[in-house]
Scaffold this motif. Structure first.
Motif, PDB file in Angstrom:
ATOM      1  N   GLN A   1       0.869  -1.405  -0.031  1.00 33.99           N
ATOM      2  CA  GLN A   1       0.137   0.050   0.052  1.00 33.99           C
ATOM      3  C   GLN A   1       0.836   1.361  -0.096  1.00 33.99           C
ATOM      4  O   GLN A   1       0.711   2.161  -0.504  1.00 33.99           O
ATOM      5  CB  GLN A   1      -0.888   0.001   1.428  1.00 33.99           C
ATOM      6  N   SER A   2       1.911   1.282   0.507  1.00 33.31           N
ATOM      7  CA  SER A   2       2.716   2.487   0.785  1.00 33.31           C
ATOM      8  C   SER A   2       3.676   2.626  -0.604  1.00 33.31           C
ATOM      9  O   SER A   2       3.831   3.828  -0.756  1.00 33.31           O
ATOM     10  CB  SER A   2       3.858   2.477   1.987  1.00 33.31           C
ATOM     11  N   ARG A   3       3.298   1.677  -1.269  1.00 28.09           N
ATOM     12  CA  ARG A   3       4.462   1.901  -2.737  1.00 28.09           C
ATOM     13  C   ARG A   3       3.433   2.179  -3.573  1.00 28.09           C
ATOM     14  O   ARG A   3       3.694   2.789  -4.889  1.00 28.09           O
ATOM     15  CB  ARG A   3       4.941   0.675  -2.950  1.00 28.09           C
ATOM     16  N   GLN A   4       2.054   2.124  -3.515  1.00 24.94           N
ATOM     17  CA  GLN A   4       1.085   2.449  -4.527  1.00 24.94           C
ATOM     18  C   GLN A   4       1.077   4.032  -4.528  1.00 24.94           C
ATOM     19  O   GLN A   4       1.022   4.764  -3.612  1.00 24.94           O
ATOM     20  CB  GLN A   4      -0.195   1.873  -4.235  1.00 24.94           C
ATOM     21  N   PRO A   5       0.932   4.470  -5.808  1.00 25.13           N
ATOM     22  CA  PRO A   5       0.750   5.958  -5.699  1.00 25.13           C
ATOM     23  C   PRO A   5      -0.475   6.463  -5.412  1.00 25.13           C
ATOM     24  O   PRO A   5      -1.444   5.627  -4.989  1.00 25.13           O
ATOM     25  CB  PRO A   5       0.605   6.234  -7.447  1.00 25.13           C
ATOM     26  N   LYS A   6      -0.630   7.791  -4.582  1.00 24.44           N
ATOM     27  CA  LYS A   6      -2.021   8.354  -3.912  1.00 24.44           C
ATOM     28  C   LYS A   6      -2.978   8.653  -4.886  1.00 24.44           C
ATOM     29  O   LYS A   6      -2.526   8.616  -6.028  1.00 24.44           O
ATOM     30  CB  LYS A   6      -1.326   9.370  -3.239  1.00 24.44           C
TER      31      LYS A   6
ATOM     32  N   VAL B   1       7.406  10.496  -2.214  1.00 25.48           N
ATOM     33  CA  VAL B   1       8.541  11.039  -2.218  1.00 25.48           C
ATOM     34  C   VAL B   1       9.715   9.956  -2.134  1.00 25.48           C
ATOM     35  O   VAL B   1       9.769   9.122  -1.028  1.00 25.48           O
ATOM     36  CB  VAL B   1       8.823  12.157  -1.168  1.00 25.48           C
ATOM     37  N   GLN B   2      10.705   9.710  -2.817  1.00 29.22           N
ATOM     38  CA  GLN B   2      11.734   8.954  -2.789  1.00 29.22           C
ATOM     39  C   GLN B   2      13.014   9.676  -2.002  1.00 29.22           C
ATOM     40  O   GLN B   2      13.342  10.924  -2.416  1.00 29.22           O
ATOM     41  CB  GLN B   2      12.276   8.209  -3.788  1.00 29.22           C
ATOM     42  N   SER B   3      13.652   8.902  -1.098  1.00 28.68           N
ATOM     43  CA  SER B   3      14.973   9.738  -0.872  1.00 28.68           C
ATOM     44  C   SER B   3      16.038   9.664  -1.916  1.00 28.68           C
ATOM     45  O   SER B   3      16.134   8.949  -2.780  1.00 28.68           O
ATOM     46  CB  SER B   3      15.539   9.086   0.487  1.00 28.68           C
TER      47      SER B   3
END
Length: 103
Positions: free
Chosen positions: A70-75, A82-84
């Motif tokens: 879920q955290s990897r899916q686009p909002k 945001v990626q580091s």
């Protein structure tokens, strides 16, 4: 009639012996499993307790996997997470991608 009952009892006895043998093999396999998990002596758990712990672990692992997905899916608003700079796209670290340089 008595001979028929003797046959039935003989078949039942064979079934009981088969099931006892199977139970003994299962206990041996459980002992091996406990040894693999280093659960011996006082640390050894009953099989129902062991497998309930294992079941909880697997459920927690599945829940963590779902949360990660879920955290990897686009909002839904269309923005991307945001990626580091360390773990992100290497092209983003350089400032521009190769395609945008050639255009």
């Amino acid at each position: 009639v008595l001979a028929r009952h003797g046959e039935v009892i003989g078949m039942c006895l064979a079934e009981v012996e088969y099931r006892q043998d199977r139970q003994n093999r299962l206990l041996e396999k459980y002992e091996e499993l406990c040894g693999w998990f280093q659960m011996t002596g006082a640390a050894k758990k009953e099989s129902d307790e062991f497998f309930s712990l294992w079941d909880k672990f697997m459920k927690d692992l599945d829940e963590a996997r779902k949360l990660l997905a879920q955290s990897r899916q686009p909002k839904r608003d269309g923005s991307m997470p945001v990626q580091s700079m360390k773990s992100g796209n290497p092209n983003l670290r350089r400032g521009m991608s190769r395609r945008s340089k050639s255009c």
